[in-house]
Enzyme design. Structure first.
Site, PDB file in Angstrom:
ATOM      1  N   ASP A 185      -1.695 -15.398   7.041  1.00 44.37           N
ATOM      2  CA  ASP A 185      -1.811 -13.936   7.110  1.00 44.37           C
ATOM      3  C   ASP A 185      -1.448 -13.424   8.493  1.00 44.37           C
ATOM      4  O   ASP A 185      -2.202 -13.590   9.441  1.00 44.37           O
ATOM      5  CB  ASP A 185      -3.224 -13.506   6.740  1.00 44.37           C
ATOM      6  CG  ASP A 185      -3.408 -12.003   6.781  1.00 44.37           C
ATOM      7  OD1 ASP A 185      -2.395 -11.282   6.662  1.00 44.37           O
ATOM      8  OD2 ASP A 185      -4.547 -11.551   6.939  1.00 44.37           O
ATOM      9  N   ASP A 199       1.535  -5.439   6.176  1.00 44.76           N
ATOM     10  CA  ASP A 199       0.396  -6.225   5.730  1.00 44.76           C
ATOM     11  C   ASP A 199       0.821  -7.236   4.668  1.00 44.76           C
ATOM     12  O   ASP A 199       1.106  -6.867   3.532  1.00 44.76           O
ATOM     13  CB  ASP A 199      -0.660  -5.277   5.159  1.00 44.76           C
ATOM     14  CG  ASP A 199      -1.937  -5.988   4.775  1.00 44.76           C
ATOM     15  OD1 ASP A 199      -2.077  -7.180   5.101  1.00 44.76           O
ATOM     16  OD2 ASP A 199      -2.802  -5.353   4.147  1.00 44.76           O
TER      17      ASP A 199
END
Length: 480
Positions: free
Chosen positions: A314, A97
């Site tokens: 992201d 992440d």
């Protein structure tokens, strides 16, 4: 991308302090195997939107982290890695992440934590008593001061440092910090690795709720945050001289898997753009959007909203989200090249149509321009994906999102797949280049000055291995 609504509440922290107090007990580079959470599966649009919605509410010598899975929208890519923790080491599967900072895994005393997963992996609960190198992090240590912004009320030396994160979708993880050995693969030659380790402080999850508890069928052991803060695993390893504070990923949108490496990538060369200062995520300044040969007309202040500035990069988000003032003319321009298409709206928000010709010949490329003349080109076969015989547009209108996410600009795997993306935290910059993610990259050994190849990987799930075994058994049977 994990977004905290609130971080640490004093009363709740004191409760965790009281509970946890009863619990006692050289530069290189390396590799981690990573796989898409939904690799090889077809998800509905509701699953797709739900994944990104939750993702946006929780915006994590060289190290080689082998990858698996796919970031395609029709597969809902979510990449995870297998790492070793403790002495003796046990395997844990954690989500990679870039939108969150801390690493945490589920712990033995957690009653709400998942015990099984439909992903074909075995889940493991961390038990500090099973590790000869595991230590509690007390609330009076510098790490605890730093992550909580100062001393905690009621803290005494024999109390552990608690953490509590509450996410926008109502999910939460809470527990305490521990320090233990984390094993990873250090690059030792061309396409070769050897085992290495470093001490890392991470969260021991004692309570999970919402999407993180046992109700989640596609569960993992935890999250490995690759965010910007000093609490992330890469920042901790870099501060101890174990690795460079740089990493890169190349997500293979064609074959699945890809490359994930910590260290100084010297080839391919990557053009870099500076990160926006004082932002919690990897934000960059977008200057223009080009559709085919035409530029969209807008002012760059649309990328600013309150304290949020720039475009978020992201890798944990599947689609790409654009402000309404960019989304509307972009989609209109794309569809104008095929005026005879019969447009269908799926689930009230996805623009889809039937089309049987070549996508790359029938639709325009979309090119994003960034500071330092860095370009990011997205081809039609990347921003269009198939669903039930239709082609659907992966661009999403963030103008229809909730208040905190309204008109945000966020580029996920739809844009980042099939590109080498380099994060340079030492120089506060990020860059990318189109690349064959099933090939290899070159990483510099800072100790010797030599350069070694780091190749692509794919973690095979247990069910995939079982299928291979059955196939081999059948072939052997026919031969006998």
């Amino acid at each position: 991308m994990f977004r905290r609504i609130s971080c640490y509440y004093s009363l709740l922290l004191i409760s965790f302090l009281l509970v946890s107090s009863a619990i006692t007990g050289v530069l290189c580079w390396g590799v981690i195997n990573v796989k898409s959470k939904f690799a090889g599966s077809q998800r509905s649009f509701l699953d797709l939107k739900d994944h990104d919605s939750k993702r946006q509410l929780r915006l994590l010598a060289g190290v080689d982290l082998p990858l698996g899975g796919s970031g395609r929208p029709d597969g809902i890519g979510l990449y995870y890695a297998k790492i070793g923790i403790g002495t003796p080491a046990k395997d844990y599967y954690v989500q990679i992440d870039t939108g969150s900072d801390i690493m945490w895994v589920n712990c033995i005393q957690c009653e709400e934590c998942p015990r099984r997963s439909s992903l074909g992996i075995d889940l493991t609960l961390y038990d500090i008593k099973d590790s000869a190198t595991g230590k509690l992090v007390s609330c009076d240590q510098e790490f605890c001061y730093a992550i909580n912004g100062g001393p905690l009320a009621g803290c005494t030396a024999n109390m552990s440092c608690p953490y509590l994160e509450i996410y926008g979708d109502g999910s939460s993880t809470a527990g305490y910090f521990v320090k233990d050995i984390v094993l990873y693969d250090r690059v030792s030659g061309d396409l070769k690795t050897s085992s290495a380790n470093g001490s890392v402080i991470f969260g021991c999850g004692a309570t999970q709720s919402g999407n993180l508890d046992s109700s989640n069928e596609e569960a993992l052991d935890g999250i490995l945050g690759f965010g910007k803060s000093n609490s992330s695993m890469i920042s901790q390893l870099a501060s101890s001289g174990k690795v460079k504070n740089m990493f890169a990923h190349c997500l293979d949108g064609v074959n699945g898997g890809g490359i994930f490496a910590i260290g100084h990538v010297v080839k391919p060369k990557v053009n870099m753009t500076p990160l926006v200062p004082n932002q919690p995520h990897y934000n960059v300044n977008m200057t223009a959007v080009q559709v085919g040969h035409d530029f969209l007309n807008f002012t760059t202040d649309i990328f600013e909203s309150g304290d949020r500035k720039g475009t978020i990069i992201d890798s944990g988000t599947t689609l790409a989200y654009l402000p309404e003032m960019i989304y509307e003319p972009l989609v209109t321009k794309i569809l104008s090249l095929q005026p005879h298409l019969k447009i269908q709206t799926v689930h009230d928000e996805y623009t889809c149509f039937q089309y049987s010709e070549s996508l790359n010949e029938g639709f325009p490329n979309v090119t994003f321009h960034f500071e330092n003349s860095v370009l990011l080109k997205v081809y039609p076969n990347e921003y269009l994906f198939s669903f039930n015989g239709l082609w659907c547009i992966g661009w999403q209108n963030s103008g229809t999102q909730s208040r905190d996410r309204k008109n945000m600009t966020l580029l996920g795997d739809l844009v980042l797949s099939n590109k080498l993306v380099l994060y340079d935290l030492e120089n506060q910059s990020i860059g990318w280049t189109e690349y064959n993610c099933s090939s290899s990259i070159q990483v510099l050994d800072e100790r010797t000055g030599t350069v070694h190849l780091v190749g692509s990987h794919y973690i095979s799930s247990a069910c995939h291995l079982n299928a291979q075994f059955i196939l081999i058994f059948i072939l052997l049977a026919t031969l006998l």
